[in-house]
Enzyme design. Structure first.
Site, short mmCIF file in Angstrom:
data_model
loop_
_atom_site.label_atom_id
_atom_site.label_comp_id
_atom_site.label_asym_id
_atom_site.label_seq_id
_atom_site.Cartn_x
_atom_site.Cartn_y
_atom_site.Cartn_z
N ARG A 297 0.84 -1.20 0.00
CA ARG A 297 0.00 0.00 0.00
C ARG A 297 0.88 1.26 0.00
O ARG A 297 2.05 1.21 0.31
CB ARG A 297 -0.91 0.01 1.23
N LYS B 210 1.81 1.94 7.58
CA LYS B 210 2.13 1.10 8.73
C LYS B 210 3.09 1.81 9.67
O LYS B 210 3.76 2.77 9.32
CB LYS B 210 2.73 -0.23 8.28
N TYR C 53 -1.00 4.29 10.79
CA TYR C 53 -1.38 3.28 11.79
C TYR C 53 -0.16 3.05 12.68
O TYR C 53 0.93 2.74 12.18
CB TYR C 53 -1.78 1.97 11.12
N HIS D 254 -0.46 1.42 16.29
CA HIS D 254 -0.63 0.22 17.13
C HIS D 254 0.43 0.19 18.24
O HIS D 254 1.06 -0.83 18.50
CB HIS D 254 -0.55 -1.06 16.28
N GLU E 259 -5.72 4.61 14.06
CA GLU E 259 -6.64 3.66 14.69
C GLU E 259 -7.26 4.19 15.98
O GLU E 259 -8.22 3.59 16.50
CB GLU E 259 -5.95 2.32 14.95
N VAL F 146 -7.49 -11.50 13.16
CA VAL F 146 -7.34 -10.17 12.57
C VAL F 146 -6.81 -9.18 13.61
O VAL F 146 -6.23 -8.15 13.26
CB VAL F 146 -8.69 -9.69 12.00
N ASP G 88 -2.49 -7.33 14.96
CA ASP G 88 -1.72 -6.10 14.99
C ASP G 88 -1.91 -5.33 16.30
O ASP G 88 -1.17 -4.38 16.58
CB ASP G 88 -2.05 -5.19 13.79
N VAL H 15 -1.37 -12.74 9.86
CA VAL H 15 -0.75 -11.65 9.09
C VAL H 15 -1.24 -10.31 9.65
O VAL H 15 -2.45 -10.06 9.74
CB VAL H 15 -1.08 -11.77 7.60
#
Length: 373
Positions: A15, A75, A94, A96, A118, A267, A270, A299
């Site tokens: 991405r 990311k 993002y 996390h 997020e 999911v 992360d 993933v």
């Protein structure tokens, strides 16, 4: 302001954080946009499109970080990027952080302002920048789950929708938010029998009304989750506490009791994962491992497998906030927009998100106090 778009260097991440159309909008607003060569190639967006939009192409990752006041990514940064940051730089991506202490400490040490997609939350509880990727990940979770249920991929050899005279697969979706509802929709469309679990009865009631097909809803507690998971062919972990580490809903003993060849798609990996046996994230090039006879797919950047769809969906949501940050600067922007303020996890060497501070036993400093100082 100089806005920088580096190429994503996390493994198997294709991405890009800004489309050529987004670059054009920022340039037209009077900003300089610096894009690393090849940044959009994985999403089918060529350098020539960025040049035509008015962006400046630079050859290296370091060039982007050296020039930009605002870095827009997809990311969280990885270790080779830590020393590229400058004090006062804004990172919009993002993050996390509750699940990634090394990234948290690096941003604090470099005194970067980290604005996390997020944790931006609207007054009604909606997560505007997490939602598009949650939609993608929820829909993908069933696709990959169906694939790894095939015997050639280590699964039970079960067809998700069954055939006449043979029952369909049992799919259990843990969490009825954006990821879970999208996973349930796709699983039902493929003909599976779907059990949707959540603690929120009102949310289950809503999904009973809007979803059609072979589905049931169950209030989640330790007993009901344990029973459903042991019976499942495919388990989708879809729980989220915004900004915090995901709660562990399924223990190792429960996984041991699952059917041989059953599949788990977590999911929530992360944010640390909601299945105890998901002890490390996997990658698109090596997506699964088997533990206690169960196939685990973990993933952490699932939407990266469909980068064009994901990039377009993500930038539709992020661009208005990027324009706001570039036009006003971070302090004015977050002072005027409480949704954007909710995304500030770290600033000036302080942790300003309570869940991140709690996850790493760090001091929490309210954003208002930092801005006032």
């Amino acid at each position: 302001m100089v806005v920088g778009v580096p190429k994503e260097i996390k493994k198997d991440e294709n991405r890009v954080a800004l489309t050529p159309a987004g670059a054009a909008e920022l340039v037209q607003a009077g900003h300089r946009v610096v894009v690393e060569q090849g940044a959009g190639a994985g999403s089918g967006m060529a350098d020539e499109e960025y040049r035509a939009a008015g962006a400046t192409l630079v050859p290296t990752h370091a060039d982007v970080f050296a020039e930009a006041d605002l870095i827009i990514k997809v990311k969280e940064p990885v270790e080779p990027e830590f020393n590229l940051f400058r004090p006062g730089q804004i990172l919009f991506t993002y993050l996390h952080l509750a699940a990634t202490e090394p990234v948290t400490r690096a941003l604090l040490q470099r005194r970067v302002t980290g604005v996390a997609y997020e944790t931006m939350q609207e007054p009604n509880g909606a997560l505007p920048l997490l939602t598009p990727m949650s939609e993608v990940a929820g829909r993908m979770s069933v696709q990959v789950g169906a694939q790894f249920l095939e015997e050639i991929h280590g699964g039970r050899g079960v067809l998700l929708g069954g055939v006449p005279g043979v029952p369909p697969a049992e799919v259990v979706v843990l969490g009825a938010g954006t990821v879970g509802s999208n996973a349930a929709r796709i699983a039902l469309g493929m003909g599976a029998h779907v059990t949707i679990m959540d603690k929120r009865v009102d949310r289950l009631r809503y999904l009973e009304d809007v979803l059609t097909g072979n589905r049931i809803t169950v209030v989640a507690n330790q007993q009901t989750v344990d029973r459903a998971v042991r019976y499942a062919d495919l388990v989708i972990g879809a729980v989220l506490v915004p900004g915090a580490r995901a709660p562990r809903l399924v223990g190792e003993e429960t996984v041991k009791g699952m059917k041989p060849g059953a599949v788990i798609v977590d999911v929530a990996v992360d944010q640390g994962g909601c299945i105890e046996t998901v002890d490390h994230p996997t990658t698109h090039s090596d997506p699964v491992y088997v533990k206690h006879g169960v196939v685990h797919y973990a993933v952490a950047n699932m939407p990266g497998a469909v980068p064009r769809t994901s990039t377009l969906a993500l930038t539709n949501a992020t661009l208005p906030y990027a324009v706001e940050l570039a036009r006003k600067g971070v302090r004015q922007a977050v002072a005027e927009d409480p949704v954007l303020a909710g995304g500030v996890n770290v600033i000036d060497g302080h942790v300003t998100h309570a869940a991140v501070a709690e996850a790493h036993d760090m001091e929490y400093v309210p954003l208002e106090r930092v801005l006032a100082g």
